[in-house]
Scaffold this active site. Sequence first.
Site: not given
Lengths: 326, 256, 591
Positions: C400-401
């Site tokens: 993620w990110e």
Amino acid sequence: MGNDIVVVCEGDAGRLKKYSLELVAKAAEMATALDATVRAVAVGKGLAEALQVVGPYGVTRATAIDAPGLTGHYNSDAATAALSTWLQQVQPMAVLSSTSAHGRDYLPRVATRLKTGFISDAIALTVTDGRLVARRPIYAGKALVDCVVTGSPQMIGIRPNVFGLPAATGGVATVETVTVEIAPPRETIREVVAAAQRVVDLTEAEIIVSGGRAMGSSDNFRYIRDLADALGGTVGASRAAVDAGYIPHAHQVGQTGKTVNPTLYVACGISGAIQHLAGMRTARHIVAINKDADAPIFARADFGIVGDLFTILPILTEKIRKVRSA
Amino acid sequence: MKIGVLVKQVPDTATKIVLTANGRGIEEGNVKWVMNPYDEYAVEAALRLQGPLSAEVVVFSLGPARAVETLRMALAMGCDRAVRIHAETPLDAFATGNALAVAIAASGCELVFGGKQAVDDDAGQVLQIVAEVLHWPVVSVANQLHVHAGNDGITVHRPAAGGVTEVVELGFPAVIGCDKGLNTPRYPSLPGIMKAKQKPLTEQQSRDLLGGVSPHVVLQQFSLPPDRPAGRKITGDPENVAQQLVDWLHNEIKVI
Amino acid sequence: MTHGVQGGRFLVRPVGEADPFIPEELSPELQQLRGLAIDFVEGEVIPRDDDIEAQTPGVLPTLLKKAGELGLMMVEVPEAFGGLGLGKIAATVVAEGAAGQGSFTAALMCQTGIATMPVLYFGTCEQQEKYLSKLATGEFLGAYALTEAGAGSDALAARTKAVKTPDGKWYLLNGEKQFITNGGFADLMTVFAKVDGEHFSAFLVERTMPGVSHGPEEKKMGIYGSSTVPLILQDAKVPAANLLGEVGKGHQIAFASLNIGRWKLGAATMGQCKRILRRVVQYVKERHQFGEPLAAFELTQQKIAEMAIKIFLCESIVYRYAGEIDRGVAALDPAGATHFRERAKINEALAIEASISKVFCSESLFECADEAVQLFGGYGYLREYRPERYYRDNRINRIWEGTNEINRFLIPGTLMKRMAKGGIDFLTELTTILGELKSGFATVDPAVPLAVWQDQVNQLKKLVIYVGGVAVNVYGPDIQQRQQILHDMADLAIAAYVADSALARVLKLHRRDAAAAQLPLCMVTAYLARRLPELKMLANQAVANIAAGDAEKYRPYGKAVGKFLHYLPFDLVAARRDIAAVILARGEYGW
């Protein structure tokens, strides 16, 4: 300053505490090295009779201190005032006492009134150059320190039950009762509430008896409960026993259960997976009973018994009951 | 009303204790310093009365320069101001109690809380000494308390041996030692930590407060407890092994 | 540029020329903030681990609210909106301290990062007033809704649509967002949608608005306790006033938020590394095999030392980043009309560093978690022990990110953009390097402390530029499609930034107190001694790839690469033993 060693005794229900008697005997033993005489003293109502028992342990002079305001119940203000008033008259060279709950509370106060120092919770006493040297645990027992009271009198509180009781010799004590004048106590004891019968939390338990998978059934856990009862302890369990459904999770000791810190931990039928060891490694004394002589738990145990649980536990429980009721 | 709290900076209880080479103290290199856990109950007890009694809460600590961290923690929790009494080397309980008592008297506090004992020297004496020097009554261990309706006194529960509880009433001024169970100490809040910077923190010298009073206990030598002796492992007749264990429990480790 | 912050410049500045913020400079108050975060996690969150992981209703939101009451969510919110108005350094200490229970960490980082920052940086005064104080205290829990089924790494391909009602008062949103962290309980979400299906825009959507609902919790590999749901928008009626920023400028908000999230993820994963190392140290001291604690074995010491080194490196880059942001913000007019937009621009200027922080720290955590499993042996594979959790819970951080792959591409990609825009003068630097390859690099005085290592790190940066220069020269604009080369260039650039930051930290410490700098020096040199030869090999293979394996074409490149980074003999075993000895004695890396 005189050459008296005063031993402050405690009593309960007209009987002197065993730890007080041990302290009396210890003081008598050290008196020679200090060229001193030992006097036993007790503060409070109705202890004159009880003080008689110090005679056979080498102390022939005993004093029961009474004061208006002293009742059957402990009162910190009154005890402080009574004892310090008397000690100011007697001017002993040393005062030994027990650091029971009450001792810990008022003896530092007495020392302050006498403008001297107090060492609390000593576990050993020696004499060097005519002075008492006390050894006491610090950092929760992770270190020890030897210390000396340089003020006068030397006041030392000793942790209960560290000295054994020697054989009595048969002497006789003369007990006097002294009444001292004290200021009215500022604290009022409104009520004394007896210990409630409650389930001790494992994390606070002093004694824990734990069972493992080898117990074989929840019914067999009665052996563990009986032994725990006999010892005045609490029941614990390994994860394996909990997973097998023998006992609820609340009893589980170990990584995913409770971390405990008892004085005595008795592991019955527990092999000693690190999971379990992690939860009880700080127990002061560990006993293991297991039929597998190679169980890892034995490497951690102070006292191991290799044998059958179901034979040994009932015998053990019975013997402990006898000792405790004696 | 002013309420005093006594706090001490101590090694975290998880600290491994290592002695200095000369055996006169402990190595402080790897020590993590924290507020004495029992003192947290004392801070909380004081803060709970701060509002109801419209009290100013003054926190005191005797110790070296690093003790400031512990005072800041108390300020971050909500105490109003702090006094550090400088003592480069530890003083005994008698001198510590005397110095604190003089500082408390000067502050005008009428009720003082402290932890029932510090977990470094485990002595549990300073509160009683402070009380004696001030000629105040003291309950050295309390696990419940409430202030009387007229704010003229306090009732506390003092645990005694064997699970007995003594219910004690005192008027003010008084000193109360705080035990686990008295309350649940709050965390300092982030705004509290930032505000603590602005709160007054004064310093005094222990020698100025003590006048001529000197310590009465000397620490001679530190040592480490002996290693746990190798355990014994026995087997054989159940009757016999059970007896051996009972003897050990009774005579050697004395738990029964 | 008013803030004066320019990312990527580390490549063209000699080590130590910049003055990075180092964690040893933290004020006592900031250390206390971190202490509070640690105490809260250990005292309140970890004891509820079972309930959190079982998603027992209410447990996680309640803990988040408690954290909010203590102020753990208000660090960066301005005082005017009920916050503390502190900067990124303060946010870093809280992020690393509050790590420790993966699900809680994810929820808290989401709240303070991607849920709060869009409102802070892009909100109107009214929006800031309305929402920031609530987010700061935890009264409102927040989420960030960007991803869609068909729009993951390619976020701008979103299909969620926003249409303004004829009266101009509302936007009606339709579509489905997915993988929404905190989505199961969030009160406020930053939702990205295309106005009229074309103009990518952001909206502040409250859960109680009509037409807003969420789907069931996803069943995940790890962080079971965190809420991850699809967000369903069916004619969701959002007041026109809740448009965040301008229509069609949503990508700015999306990317600015991601930059924040990436640095924050770096800080939190670093904190988790510290916790893992502490648990591992405890274990290797307790666990005996062959009659000795595991800690007594050399290979255990290597693993302990390597974990400690990683943490030191993570700290060096994460705090450096935070320090640069704070320095940039300090240069802004706090009352300026565009103050918050300027702050977003500072974040954008440091996009490369944020990506490096994300990639390096998440991979460090992965390696620490993996070694924890290994050191625990069979127990490490059991669910009952923490390493199994470390291993599962950490894995999401590489996804993620922005996946670590996307983040890697961003590093050389952004560098080349800066070069094209003239922000960083790589061409002059490259010319200098080509000259040095002919004349030889300047010799260093081995008597000057650390000079040899400074020179090595400076050469590493030059090697990065050289390889980049060769790649650009050969591929031209086509390089954006050469993902494997970009990946190698990113690895070289990441290592250069890490080495630069860590060595600069040591130089700073060394100036303050040479004796106290011993352990940090040992850690950095052990890292460089192990890593530099690997990087040289990587560069060598990269130019061979660029030469398409052609020996003739490769020859000049290979010859050039061979001139960088002459091998320095080094006793890694001794260094690791010394490092491990300190960590084992201390029982942890320390905060």
